[in-house]
Design a protein around this motif. Structure first.
Motif, PDB file in Angstrom:
ATOM      1  N   THR A   1       2.686  -2.602  -7.447  1.00  9.09           N
ATOM      2  CA  THR A   1       2.691  -1.393  -8.280  1.00  9.09           C
ATOM      3  C   THR A   1       2.919  -1.735  -9.751  1.00  9.09           C
ATOM      4  O   THR A   1       3.355  -0.898 -10.527  1.00  9.09           O
ATOM      5  N   GLU A   2       2.620  -2.976 -10.109  1.00  4.44           N
ATOM      6  CA  GLU A   2       2.834  -3.375 -11.502  1.00  4.44           C
ATOM      7  C   GLU A   2       1.582  -3.078 -12.317  1.00  4.44           C
ATOM      8  O   GLU A   2       0.537  -3.681 -12.097  1.00  4.44           O
ATOM      9  N   ASN A   3       1.670  -2.129 -13.230  1.00  6.56           N
ATOM     10  CA  ASN A   3       0.520  -1.866 -14.091  1.00  6.56           C
ATOM     11  C   ASN A   3       0.724  -2.563 -15.428  1.00  6.56           C
ATOM     12  O   ASN A   3       1.712  -3.257 -15.640  1.00  6.56           O
ATOM     13  N   LEU A   4      -0.217  -2.378 -16.332  1.00  2.00           N
ATOM     14  CA  LEU A   4      -0.186  -3.134 -17.591  1.00  2.00           C
ATOM     15  C   LEU A   4       1.105  -2.928 -18.366  1.00  2.00           C
ATOM     16  O   LEU A   4       1.714  -3.867 -18.847  1.00  2.00           O
ATOM     17  N   VAL A   5       1.508  -1.644 -18.464  1.00  2.00           N
ATOM     18  CA  VAL A   5       2.698  -1.350 -19.254  1.00  2.00           C
ATOM     19  C   VAL A   5       3.932  -1.959 -18.619  1.00  2.00           C
ATOM     20  O   VAL A   5       4.790  -2.524 -19.298  1.00  2.00           O
ATOM     21  N   TYR A   6       4.003  -1.885 -17.300  1.00  2.00           N
ATOM     22  CA  TYR A   6       5.193  -2.438 -16.650  1.00  2.00           C
ATOM     23  C   TYR A   6       5.238  -3.950 -16.810  1.00  2.00           C
ATOM     24  O   TYR A   6       6.300  -4.536 -16.939  1.00  2.00           O
ATOM     25  N   LYS A   7       4.083  -4.568 -16.824  1.00  2.00           N
ATOM     26  CA  LYS A   7       4.055  -6.021 -16.981  1.00  2.00           C
ATOM     27  C   LYS A   7       4.505  -6.439 -18.389  1.00  2.00           C
ATOM     28  O   LYS A   7       5.168  -7.458 -18.544  1.00  2.00           O
ATOM     29  N   VAL A   8       4.170  -5.638 -19.375  1.00  2.00           N
ATOM     30  CA  VAL A   8       4.662  -5.929 -20.724  1.00  2.00           C
ATOM     31  C   VAL A   8       6.184  -5.950 -20.714  1.00  2.00           C
ATOM     32  O   VAL A   8       6.820  -6.855 -21.257  1.00  2.00           O
ATOM     33  N   TYR A   9       6.759  -4.960 -20.056  1.00  2.00           N
ATOM     34  CA  TYR A   9       8.217  -4.876 -19.966  1.00  2.00           C
ATOM     35  C   TYR A   9       8.785  -6.060 -19.179  1.00  2.00           C
ATOM     36  O   TYR A   9       9.718  -6.731 -19.618  1.00  2.00           O
TER      37      TYR A   9
ATOM     38  N   LYS B   1       0.826  -1.201   0.000  1.00  2.00           N
ATOM     39  CA  LYS B   1       0.000   0.000   0.000  1.00  2.00           C
ATOM     40  C   LYS B   1       0.861   1.251   0.000  1.00  2.00           C
ATOM     41  O   LYS B   1       0.572   2.228  -0.680  1.00  2.00           O
ATOM     42  N   GLN B   2       1.939   1.207   0.787  1.00  2.00           N
ATOM     43  CA  GLN B   2       2.840   2.358   0.826  1.00  2.00           C
ATOM     44  C   GLN B   2       3.524   2.555  -0.514  1.00  2.00           C
ATOM     45  O   GLN B   2       3.700   3.680  -0.982  1.00  2.00           O
ATOM     46  N   ALA B   3       3.907   1.451  -1.138  1.00  2.00           N
ATOM     47  CA  ALA B   3       4.555   1.542  -2.453  1.00  2.00           C
ATOM     48  C   ALA B   3       3.586   2.153  -3.464  1.00  2.00           C
ATOM     49  O   ALA B   3       3.962   2.995  -4.277  1.00  2.00           O
ATOM     50  N   PHE B   4       2.328   1.748  -3.368  1.00  2.00           N
ATOM     51  CA  PHE B   4       1.304   2.272  -4.279  1.00  2.00           C
ATOM     52  C   PHE B   4       1.133   3.774  -4.081  1.00  2.00           C
ATOM     53  O   PHE B   4       1.114   4.556  -5.025  1.00  2.00           O
ATOM     54  N   LEU B   5       1.063   4.168  -2.818  1.00  2.00           N
ATOM     55  CA  LEU B   5       0.923   5.592  -2.487  1.00  2.00           C
ATOM     56  C   LEU B   5       2.110   6.392  -3.015  1.00  2.00           C
ATOM     57  O   LEU B   5       1.956   7.460  -3.607  1.00  2.00           O
ATOM     58  N   MET B   6       3.293   5.813  -2.831  1.00  2.00           N
ATOM     59  CA  MET B   6       4.517   6.482  -3.253  1.00  2.00           C
ATOM     60  C   MET B   6       4.504   6.738  -4.767  1.00  2.00           C
ATOM     61  O   MET B   6       4.786   7.847  -5.219  1.00  2.00           O
ATOM     62  N   VAL B   7       4.163   5.725  -5.532  1.00  2.00           N
ATOM     63  CA  VAL B   7       4.130   5.872  -6.997  1.00  2.00           C
ATOM     64  C   VAL B   7       3.020   6.859  -7.388  1.00  2.00           C
ATOM     65  O   VAL B   7       3.214   7.694  -8.278  1.00  2.00           O
ATOM     66  N   THR B   8       1.879   6.777  -6.709  1.00  2.00           N
ATOM     67  CA  THR B   8       0.781   7.695  -7.015  1.00  2.00           C
ATOM     68  C   THR B   8       1.203   9.140  -6.812  1.00  2.00           C
ATOM     69  O   THR B   8       0.962   9.999  -7.658  1.00  2.00           O
ATOM     70  N   ILE B   9       1.870   9.408  -5.687  1.00  2.00           N
ATOM     71  CA  ILE B   9       2.314  10.782  -5.411  1.00  2.00           C
ATOM     72  C   ILE B   9       3.309  11.238  -6.473  1.00  2.00           C
ATOM     73  O   ILE B   9       3.186  12.328  -7.042  1.00  2.00           O
ATOM     74  N   ALA B  10       4.294  10.374  -6.759  1.00  2.00           N
ATOM     75  CA  ALA B  10       5.331  10.751  -7.723  1.00  2.00           C
ATOM     76  C   ALA B  10       4.733  11.044  -9.101  1.00  2.00           C
ATOM     77  O   ALA B  10       5.122  12.006  -9.763  1.00  2.00           O
ATOM     78  N   LEU B  11       3.769  10.230  -9.510  1.00  2.00           N
ATOM     79  CA  LEU B  11       3.184  10.415 -10.831  1.00  2.00           C
ATOM     80  C   LEU B  11       2.228  11.616 -10.866  1.00  2.00           C
ATOM     81  O   LEU B  11       2.178  12.345 -11.848  1.00  2.00           O
ATOM     82  N   SER B  12       1.492  11.830  -9.779  1.00  2.00           N
ATOM     83  CA  SER B  12       0.543  12.946  -9.748  1.00  2.00           C
ATOM     84  C   SER B  12       1.273  14.275  -9.782  1.00  2.00           C
ATOM     85  O   SER B  12       0.879  15.210 -10.473  1.00  2.00           O
ATOM     86  N   TRP B  13       2.355  14.332  -9.031  1.00  2.00           N
ATOM     87  CA  TRP B  13       3.124  15.574  -8.894  1.00  2.00           C
ATOM     88  C   TRP B  13       3.417  16.197 -10.251  1.00  2.00           C
ATOM     89  O   TRP B  13       3.214  17.387 -10.479  1.00  2.00           O
ATOM     90  N   LYS B  14       3.882  15.344 -11.168  1.00  2.00           N
ATOM     91  CA  LYS B  14       4.253  15.840 -12.471  1.00  2.00           C
ATOM     92  C   LYS B  14       3.034  16.266 -13.276  1.00  2.00           C
ATOM     93  O   LYS B  14       3.066  17.239 -14.016  1.00  2.00           O
ATOM     94  N   GLN B  15       1.968  15.529 -13.107  1.00  2.00           N
ATOM     95  CA  GLN B  15       0.785  15.758 -13.908  1.00  2.00           C
ATOM     96  C   GLN B  15       0.013  16.994 -13.447  1.00  2.00           C
ATOM     97  O   GLN B  15      -0.747  17.573 -14.208  1.00  2.00           O
ATOM     98  N   ILE B  16       0.236  17.411 -12.189  1.00  8.84           N
ATOM     99  CA  ILE B  16      -0.419  18.617 -11.682  1.00  8.84           C
ATOM    100  C   ILE B  16      -0.093  19.809 -12.590  1.00  8.84           C
ATOM    101  O   ILE B  16      -0.957  20.607 -12.946  1.00  8.84           O
ATOM    102  N   SER B  17       1.159  19.922 -13.000  1.00  8.50           N
ATOM    103  CA  SER B  17       1.584  21.025 -13.861  1.00  8.50           C
ATOM    104  C   SER B  17       0.767  21.066 -15.141  1.00  8.50           C
ATOM    105  O   SER B  17       0.314  22.127 -15.583  1.00  8.50           O
ATOM    106  N   TYR B  18       0.635  19.886 -15.732  1.00  4.81           N
ATOM    107  CA  TYR B  18      -0.074  19.785 -17.004  1.00  4.81           C
ATOM    108  C   TYR B  18      -1.521  20.229 -16.835  1.00  4.81           C
ATOM    109  O   TYR B  18      -2.030  21.055 -17.595  1.00  4.81           O
TER     110      TYR B  18
END
Lengths: 451, 293
Positions: free
Chosen positions: B245-253, B154-171
């Motif tokens: 924290t494995e999403n579809l794209v990461y699983k392809v990789y 859960k913490q790992a999920f939160l961590m990735v969510t924060i990191a990804l949201s941060w960048k997208q806030i600008s957009y």
């Protein structure tokens, strides 16, 4: 109208350019065209100081003769390098030599038609080559049942225990007498934590390599049927029925009691030891120089611990690291160059220097002896631990190594389940049962694809 | 608009003019996509030495793989939380900045994170969140909160969510700000004269007029979490612990590049392609109907 014709011409020539750019001449053609020395490309995954050492080995070889020129190219991480090599082979642009990590060994061995076995390269190259000059526990990993060496061992390491001597002293423990058994590791950890010297007793790097693979080897218990896969791709994992389960039960319990602290996969646990948060860690002998640079305390190395309740002592540990594979599809002259280079690479001087600089094992007995003679172990006593651990006992079917296809993914699966066990999400038995089940599925997949 | 449409006399010329673009799309999209499609029906060893045509076996394996289904769930959860976080924070910031007289400084600073490469973002957050070296675990330890994303999903999920949201806030901020600027002042002024409160102006005038922007951003953010999340996940968690924290794209990789299971990985990428095409068609259809954005 004229301008339209021009546009058409420009567009056509553009598209032709684009197409022809995609098709490049193969390496063989390129080598034949050039007048200079025959070029041998070597893709590797050694970064930083190790990468510089690789460059140095190649340039020393190039300076020593004028017929061949070895060109080392760094391709990123181990898995990047392997994937790049495979992609290159598929498009007919493979390098001559590629460094592949030990978990890729099963995949490479099965790739008959893509790989030119090293013993063949050496024989056809007319280079004198005696497999018995190489450390048995190292070459065993890369040799067929018939004793034919398929790849050239390059950087092989084995795990040892690193312990913080200053922390031991601060807790009133004898810094020259590190724990030898898991019982002692737990006891010592309790003392260290109770005295407030460290926040947890020990951690480990490479959790599957250490706590499943090497754990099984030194306790002389099997990971799978068929001699850990050496005798066929139809092997099935059995480590959910061995001491490995009890060991993980203890690790999970210790994780709660701050005796053990999980530090992540691969070598991410390293900083826990560097910053003296824990007093002991388990890791590759090749980490020695790194710890020497990053630790501002005295540390020592010792053998991997064993469960005194179950065995009387340890067998040899198994190796990790990587070996050099030769791709098919090049000319005889180029293979001769590869043979010459491998022979240079195996020379006692090159190996002794590589071993002392990196902490990787020397691959020949001659290099080991030379290092002894040079007095290196007297000056760095911790550096010999790995070799003693590797060479004191004759390897058994359980400690010769492992040979599984898809092992890269299987190791990830074991890591997954270990994490589930350490976090308390699963019991040790459940976790290991699931690891075995999922691992066997991948073994069957590999068997089908390569059978 | 119709009166400005140009009609070419020569029927071939327009096609010639788009030829360079077509060649590029063919080379970098259709050709690899076709290859992936073909490969998704094969069982192959990594080197391509032997291959068997196995029809839909790869698809069956993928769709019955519990980790594939969990990565689908992870992808949906990532999309939901990242879209929610980044859009709401982006909108709040845009609304606040919009009301300022001097916007340039704020604007620049808020947009800045968007200029960073995803890998760099990953490294920055890695150092903030690292349980041994990071700042955040140290702060949390003062409140005796144990931070260990290496073990706790859960913490790992939160961590990735924060990191990804941060960048997208600008957009999101950028588009919302532009959206706000596009709303005629007379509307809000009229509302103010009529005695509407700020809250009323926002919820009754601004929010509905921003709806096309919101809809556009919704699809963009979903596409972003679908495709651009790789760098951050790779740097922070490698999809772990235990696939949390494995999403579809990461699983392809992971399956294709690490596991060298090319058939299964191709089947997964075909599925993602279908999803992306579906999402884009959906967006086109609705944005065209709205006639804006």
């Amino acid at each position: 109208m004229k301008s339209k014709v021009t546009i058409v011409m420009v567009l056509l020539s553009l598209s032709v350019l684009l197409w022809s750019n995609g098709k490049q001449d193969g390496p063989a053609a390129a080598a034949a065209e050039s007048k200079g020395p025959i070029e041998i490309t070597w893709w590797h995954a050694m970064g930083g100081a190790l990468g510089e050492k690789v460059d140095q080995i190649a340039s020393d070889f190039n300076a020593g003769q004028s017929e061949y020129k070895v060109i080392p190219v760094n391709k990123g991480s181990y898995s990047d390098t392997m994937t790049a090599g495979i992609a290159a082979f598929r498009s007919g642009e493979q390098p001559h030599i590629i460094q592949v990590y030990e978990v890729g060994t099963g995949t490479m061995m099965a790739a008959k038609g893509a790989i030119k076995p090293v013993y063949e390269v050496m024989r056809e190259g007319g280079v004198s080559f005696d497999p018995s000059a190489y450390l048995a526990t190292v070459t065993g990993y890369y040799t067929t049942a018939k004793g034919e060496m398929l790849s050239m061992p390059f950087n092989s390491s084995t795990p040892v225990m690193y312990y913080n001597k200053d922390a031991f002293a601060a807790a009133g423990l004898d810094p020259e007498n590190p724990p030898r058994t898991w019982e002692e590791v737990a006891e010592v950890s309790r003392i260290l934590v109770d005295k407030g010297v460290v926040s947890a007793g020990f951690t480990t790097t490479w959790p599957s390599w250490l706590m499943v693979e090497n754990f099984s080897a030194i306790h002389d218990i099997p990971l799978s049927t068929k001699s850990n896969g050496f005798e066929g791709t139809d092997a099935e994992f059995v480590f959910n029925q061995t001491l490995v389960v009890k060991h993980h039960e203890m690790l999970a319990k210790w994780q709660k009691e701050n005796i053990f602290k999980y530090g992540g996969r691969q070598s991410t646990a390293g900083p826990l030891f560097n910053t003296a948060e824990v007093a002991m860690t388990f890791g590759s002998s090749a980490g020695y120089s790194g710890y020497r640079k990053n630790c501002d305390f005295n540390f020592g190395t010792s053998f991997l611990p064993y469960w005194a309740s179950d065995v009387g002592g340890i067998r040899n540990s198994i190796i990790g690291g990587a070996s050099l594979w030769v791709f098919e599809g090049h000319s005889a002259a180029e293979y001769k160059g590869v043979a010459e280079f491998f022979s240079y690479l195996s020379s006692a001087e090159v190996q002794a220097d590589w071993h002392q600089f990196t902490g990787y094992l020397p691959i020949t007995y001659a290099a080991y002896d030379l290092t002894k003679k040079q007095g290196y172990y007297d000056a760095n006593p911790g550096a010999e631990t790995a070799l003693i651990q590797m060479t004191t006992n004759q390897p058994t079917a359980n400690s010769k190594g492992l040979r599984f296809g898809n092992y890269n993914q299987i190791r990830d699966i074991i890591n997954d389940e270990q994490e589930a066990i350490f976090s308390g999400a699963k019991t040790a038995q459940q976790g290991m049962d699931d690891a075995v089940k999922r691992g066997n599925e991948l073994l069957r997949q590999f068997e089908k694809a390569n059978g | 608009m119709r009166d400005k449409q140009i009609i070419y006399k020569n029927p071939v010329l327009p096609y010639l003019l788009i030829l360079p673009e077509l060649v590029i799309i063919l080379l970098f999209f259709f050709w690899p996509a076709a290859q992936a499609f073909y490969q998704s029906f094969l069982r192959e060893d990594p080197f391509g030495l032997s291959s068997t045509f196995i029809w839909f076996d790869n698809y069956r394996d993928v769709l019955t793989d519990p980790f594939y289904l969990s990565s689908l769930k992870t992808t949906v959860l990532f999309s939901f939380w990242i879209t929610l976080f980044s859009m709401s924070i982006g909108l709040i910031l845009a609304w606040l900045v919009f009301q300022l007289r001097e916007r340039d400084t704020y604007q620049t600073f808020i947009i800045w994170p968007y200029a960073l490469a995803p890998a760099v973002t990953g490294v920055i957050w890695y150092f903030i969140f690292n349980p041994t070296l990071g700042v955040l675990p140290w702060v949390l330890s003062l409140f005796s909160v144990e931070w260990d994303p290496r073990l706790l999903g859960k913490q790992a999920f939160l961590m990735v969510t924060i990191a990804l949201s941060w960048k997208q806030i600008s957009y999101n901020f950028l588009f919302y700000l532009a959206g706000l600027e596009g709303i005629p002042k007379s509307y809000t002024e009229a509302a103010m004269v009529a005695g509407a409160s700020r809250r009323q102006i926002f919820s009754l005038i601004i929010r509905p007029l921003l709806a096309p922007t919101t809809f556009f951003l919704l699809t963009m953010n979903m596409l972003y979490t679908l495709f651009d999340s790789f760098g951050a996940i790779h740097n922070l968690t490698h999809g772990g612990p235990n696939h949390a924290t494995e999403n579809l794209v990461y699983k392809v990789y992971a399956d294709g590049f690490i596991g060298l299971n090319l058939g299964g990985s191709s089947a997964q990428s075909v599925i993602i392609m279908v999803m992306a095409v579906g999402l884009t068609l959906f967006q086109f259809r609705f944005t065209n109907r709205g006639g804006r954005a």
